[in-house]
Design a protein around this motif. Structure first.
Motif, PDB file in Angstrom:
ATOM      1  N   THR A  52       0.824  -1.218   0.000  1.00  0.00           N
ATOM      2  CA  THR A  52       0.000   0.000   0.000  1.00  0.00           C
ATOM      3  C   THR A  52       0.856   1.265   0.000  1.00  0.00           C
ATOM      4  OG1 THR A  52      -0.051   0.044   2.401  1.00  0.00           O
ATOM      5  CG2 THR A  52      -1.826  -1.160   1.303  1.00  0.00           C
ATOM      6  N   THR A  53       2.164   1.151   0.076  1.00  0.00           N
ATOM      7  CA  THR A  53       3.130   2.250   0.194  1.00  0.00           C
ATOM      8  C   THR A  53       2.896   3.131   1.423  1.00  0.00           C
ATOM      9  OG1 THR A  53       1.907   3.807  -1.227  1.00  0.00           O
ATOM     10  CG2 THR A  53       3.504   2.352  -2.320  1.00  0.00           C
ATOM     11  N   ALA A  54       2.254   2.578   2.447  1.00  0.00           N
ATOM     12  CA  ALA A  54       2.017   3.342   3.678  1.00  0.00           C
ATOM     13  C   ALA A  54       3.271   3.380   4.546  1.00  0.00           C
ATOM     14  CB  ALA A  54       0.850   2.751   4.464  1.00  0.00           C
ATOM     15  N   HIS A  55       4.128   2.356   4.447  1.00  0.00           N
ATOM     16  CA  HIS A  55       5.388   2.341   5.217  1.00  0.00           C
ATOM     17  C   HIS A  55       6.377   1.432   4.490  1.00  0.00           C
ATOM     18  CE1 HIS A  55       3.932  -1.549   6.536  1.00  0.00           C
ATOM     19  NE2 HIS A  55       2.823  -0.963   6.945  1.00  0.00           N
ATOM     20  N   CYS A  56       7.668   1.498   4.908  1.00  0.00           N
ATOM     21  CA  CYS A  56       8.650   0.637   4.249  1.00  0.00           C
ATOM     22  C   CYS A  56       8.612  -0.752   4.878  1.00  0.00           C
ATOM     23  CB  CYS A  56      10.055   1.246   4.270  1.00  0.00           C
ATOM     24  SG  CYS A  56      10.860   1.290   5.869  1.00  0.00           S
ATOM     25  N   ARG A  57       9.011  -1.751   4.067  1.00  0.00           N
ATOM     26  CA  ARG A  57       8.868  -3.144   4.492  1.00  0.00           C
ATOM     27  C   ARG A  57       9.729  -3.469   5.699  1.00  0.00           C
ATOM     28  NH1 ARG A  57       5.918  -5.998   0.693  1.00  0.00           N
ATOM     29  NH2 ARG A  57       6.320  -5.451  -1.476  1.00  0.00           N
ATOM     30  N   LEU A  58      10.984  -3.004   5.705  1.00  0.00           N
ATOM     31  CA  LEU A  58      11.950  -3.477   6.692  1.00  0.00           C
ATOM     32  C   LEU A  58      11.806  -2.764   8.045  1.00  0.00           C
ATOM     33  CD1 LEU A  58      14.216  -5.550   6.876  1.00  0.00           C
ATOM     34  CD2 LEU A  58      15.829  -3.717   6.328  1.00  0.00           C
ATOM     35  N   HIS A  59      11.840  -1.420   8.034  1.00  0.00           N
ATOM     36  CA  HIS A  59      11.834  -0.675   9.305  1.00  0.00           C
ATOM     37  C   HIS A  59      10.472  -0.090   9.630  1.00  0.00           C
ATOM     38  CE1 HIS A  59      15.983  -0.290   7.541  1.00  0.00           C
ATOM     39  NE2 HIS A  59      16.271  -0.816   8.728  1.00  0.00           N
ATOM     40  N   ARG A  60       9.531  -0.217   8.723  1.00  0.00           N
ATOM     41  CA  ARG A  60       8.195   0.350   8.874  1.00  0.00           C
ATOM     42  C   ARG A  60       8.226   1.860   9.107  1.00  0.00           C
ATOM     43  NH1 ARG A  60       5.084  -3.886   8.566  1.00  0.00           N
ATOM     44  NH2 ARG A  60       3.142  -2.840   9.079  1.00  0.00           N
ATOM     45  N   HIS A  61       9.193   2.551   8.459  1.00  0.00           N
ATOM     46  CA  HIS A  61       9.192   4.016   8.504  1.00  0.00           C
ATOM     47  C   HIS A  61       7.891   4.505   7.858  1.00  0.00           C
ATOM     48  CE1 HIS A  61      13.817   3.715   8.360  1.00  0.00           C
ATOM     49  NE2 HIS A  61      13.489   4.134   9.559  1.00  0.00           N
ATOM     50  N   PRO A  62       7.156   5.401   8.535  1.00  0.00           N
ATOM     51  CA  PRO A  62       5.917   5.899   7.927  1.00  0.00           C
ATOM     52  C   PRO A  62       6.218   6.751   6.687  1.00  0.00           C
ATOM     53  CG  PRO A  62       6.392   7.092   9.948  1.00  0.00           C
ATOM     54  CD  PRO A  62       7.414   5.994   9.859  1.00  0.00           C
ATOM     55  N   GLN A  63       5.347   6.660   5.685  1.00  0.00           N
ATOM     56  CA  GLN A  63       5.474   7.400   4.431  1.00  0.00           C
ATOM     57  C   GLN A  63       4.348   8.428   4.351  1.00  0.00           C
ATOM     58  OE1 GLN A  63       8.203   6.721   2.440  1.00  0.00           O
ATOM     59  NE2 GLN A  63       8.721   5.421   4.193  1.00  0.00           N
ATOM     60  N   PRO A  64       4.396   9.354   3.358  1.00  0.00           N
ATOM     61  CA  PRO A  64       3.314  10.337   3.238  1.00  0.00           C
ATOM     62  C   PRO A  64       1.935   9.664   3.257  1.00  0.00           C
ATOM     63  CG  PRO A  64       5.065  10.857   1.701  1.00  0.00           C
ATOM     64  CD  PRO A  64       5.441   9.558   2.346  1.00  0.00           C
ATOM     65  N   ARG A  65       1.001  10.262   4.017  1.00  0.00           N
ATOM     66  CA  ARG A  65      -0.322   9.655   4.198  1.00  0.00           C
ATOM     67  C   ARG A  65      -1.111   9.565   2.912  1.00  0.00           C
ATOM     68  NH1 ARG A  65      -2.849  10.784   9.725  1.00  0.00           N
ATOM     69  NH2 ARG A  65      -1.033  10.672  11.086  1.00  0.00           N
ATOM     70  N   ARG A  66      -0.757  10.409   1.956  1.00  0.00           N
ATOM     71  CA  ARG A  66      -1.541  10.422   0.713  1.00  0.00           C
ATOM     72  C   ARG A  66      -1.230   9.210  -0.161  1.00  0.00           C
ATOM     73  NH1 ARG A  66       1.615  15.241  -2.542  1.00  0.00           N
ATOM     74  NH2 ARG A  66       3.220  13.912  -3.444  1.00  0.00           N
ATOM     75  N   ASN A  67      -0.101   8.518   0.078  1.00  0.00           N
ATOM     76  CA  ASN A  67       0.308   7.415  -0.813  1.00  0.00           C
ATOM     77  C   ASN A  67      -0.800   6.395  -1.066  1.00  0.00           C
ATOM     78  OD1 ASN A  67       2.764   8.640  -0.893  1.00  0.00           O
ATOM     79  ND2 ASN A  67       3.949   6.931  -0.069  1.00  0.00           N
ATOM     80  N   PRO A  68      -1.393   5.791  -0.012  1.00  0.00           N
ATOM     81  CA  PRO A  68      -2.452   4.804  -0.272  1.00  0.00           C
ATOM     82  C   PRO A  68      -3.677   5.418  -0.956  1.00  0.00           C
ATOM     83  CG  PRO A  68      -1.681   4.681   2.006  1.00  0.00           C
ATOM     84  CD  PRO A  68      -1.114   5.933   1.422  1.00  0.00           C
ATOM     85  N   VAL A  69      -3.922   6.721  -0.694  1.00  0.00           N
ATOM     86  CA  VAL A  69      -5.069   7.396  -1.327  1.00  0.00           C
ATOM     87  C   VAL A  69      -4.848   7.484  -2.833  1.00  0.00           C
ATOM     88  CG1 VAL A  69      -6.444   9.509  -1.389  1.00  0.00           C
ATOM     89  CG2 VAL A  69      -5.465   8.727   0.783  1.00  0.00           C
ATOM     90  N   ILE A  70      -3.614   7.804  -3.231  1.00  0.00           N
ATOM     91  CA  ILE A  70      -3.283   7.894  -4.661  1.00  0.00           C
ATOM     92  C   ILE A  70      -3.539   6.538  -5.336  1.00  0.00           C
ATOM     93  CG2 ILE A  70      -1.349   8.128  -6.292  1.00  0.00           C
ATOM     94  CD1 ILE A  70      -0.178  10.253  -4.402  1.00  0.00           C
ATOM     95  N   ILE A  71      -3.119   5.451  -4.673  1.00  0.00           N
ATOM     96  CA  ILE A  71      -3.307   4.111  -5.247  1.00  0.00           C
ATOM     97  C   ILE A  71      -4.795   3.780  -5.341  1.00  0.00           C
ATOM     98  CG2 ILE A  71      -2.874   1.643  -4.897  1.00  0.00           C
ATOM     99  CD1 ILE A  71      -0.197   2.373  -3.694  1.00  0.00           C
TER     100      ILE A  71
END
Ligand SMILES: [Zn+2]
Length: 247
Positions: A52-71
């Protein structure tokens, strides 16, 4: 029933994949690193992101909240295009158009630019797929009208850009060519809906922002997103808009 299942199994994964590319490309432009991989990566550690591109696989760093919305938006528009396409043969071409529209909307809002790096390949790949789809199902639309629509919308925006003296960028003029092709393939009415729709949506939103005083009169509002939204509406629901307007 089987064909619906097939479409769902094909269209949804394609939409997720396209959405992930859009997230990756728009982040690259937002961060000024336009040579990133098409696989979305974490801005902190550079590792691949989750599905969902909500966070990275390994460290689970949070990503921009809009990423899953774009998908999600990409997947929903891809699905809406299935019944809207005049033939399933041209669906891939329209998927390219919709994906390009979502990406250009996000990038223009972020950077106030319509990058050639996005627009060029979209026009080339979209047109080739459109021509291929037309060859497979000649009853589905008109390639001549597609070209006419592209040049007509381009010419109108070119003249307006000259008159506006800097109020409209040349990126918007080139964007008109892409939108005009895909609206024109369907009908001249769709070209009119796309063109007029951009100005109507742009006018309403600009007045709203001025009234809400979130933007001063001199703040620049990018015009590209109004064009892309109107273009996607024209392609998906142009027929309905025209019949609603003419009562
Ligand atoms: Zn990370």
């Amino acid at each position: 029933m089987l064909i619906l299942l097939f479409l769902f199994l094909l269209v949804v994964p394609t939409g997720v994949m396209a959405g992930r590319v859009i997230v990756s490309e728009s982040e690259a432009h937002r961060l000024g690193q336009p040579d990133r991989w098409l696989t979305p990566v974490c801005a902190t550690c550079g590792r691949e992101l989750s599905l969902t591109t909500a966070h990275c696989r390994l460290h689970r760093h949070p990503q921009p909240r809009r990423n899953p919305v774009i998908i999600l938006v990409t997947v929903l528009l891809f699905l809406a295009m299935v019944p809207a396409a005049p033939s399933l043969w041209v669906w891939p071409a329209y998927a390219v158009f919709i994906g390009a529209s979502v990406l250009l909307t996000v990038t223009d809002l972020d950077t106030k630019l319509i990058p050639n790096r996005i627009l060029g390949p979209s026009i080339v790949v979209g047109s080739v797929l459109l021509a291929g789809g037309w060859l497979a199902a000649t009853e589905s639309g008109s390639l001549v009208r597609a070209l006419g629509g592209g040049f007509a919308y381009f010419a109108v925006m070119y003249i307006l850009a000259l008159l506006a003296r800097g109020g409209l960028g040349f990126g918007d003029v080139k964007l008109a060519f892409l939108i005009g092709i895909f609206a024109g393939y369907l009908s001249w009415g769709a070209v009119v809906v796309a063109g007029l729709g951009g100005f109507i949506i742009g006018g309403v939103v600009s007045i709203g922002l001025l009234l809400a005083r979130t933007r001063g009169r001199k703040d620049e509002i990018p015009f590209g997103p109004f064009m892309t939204v109107a273009g996607v509406v024209a392609v998906l629901w142009g027929v309905q808009v025209i019949s609603w307007y003419s009562g």
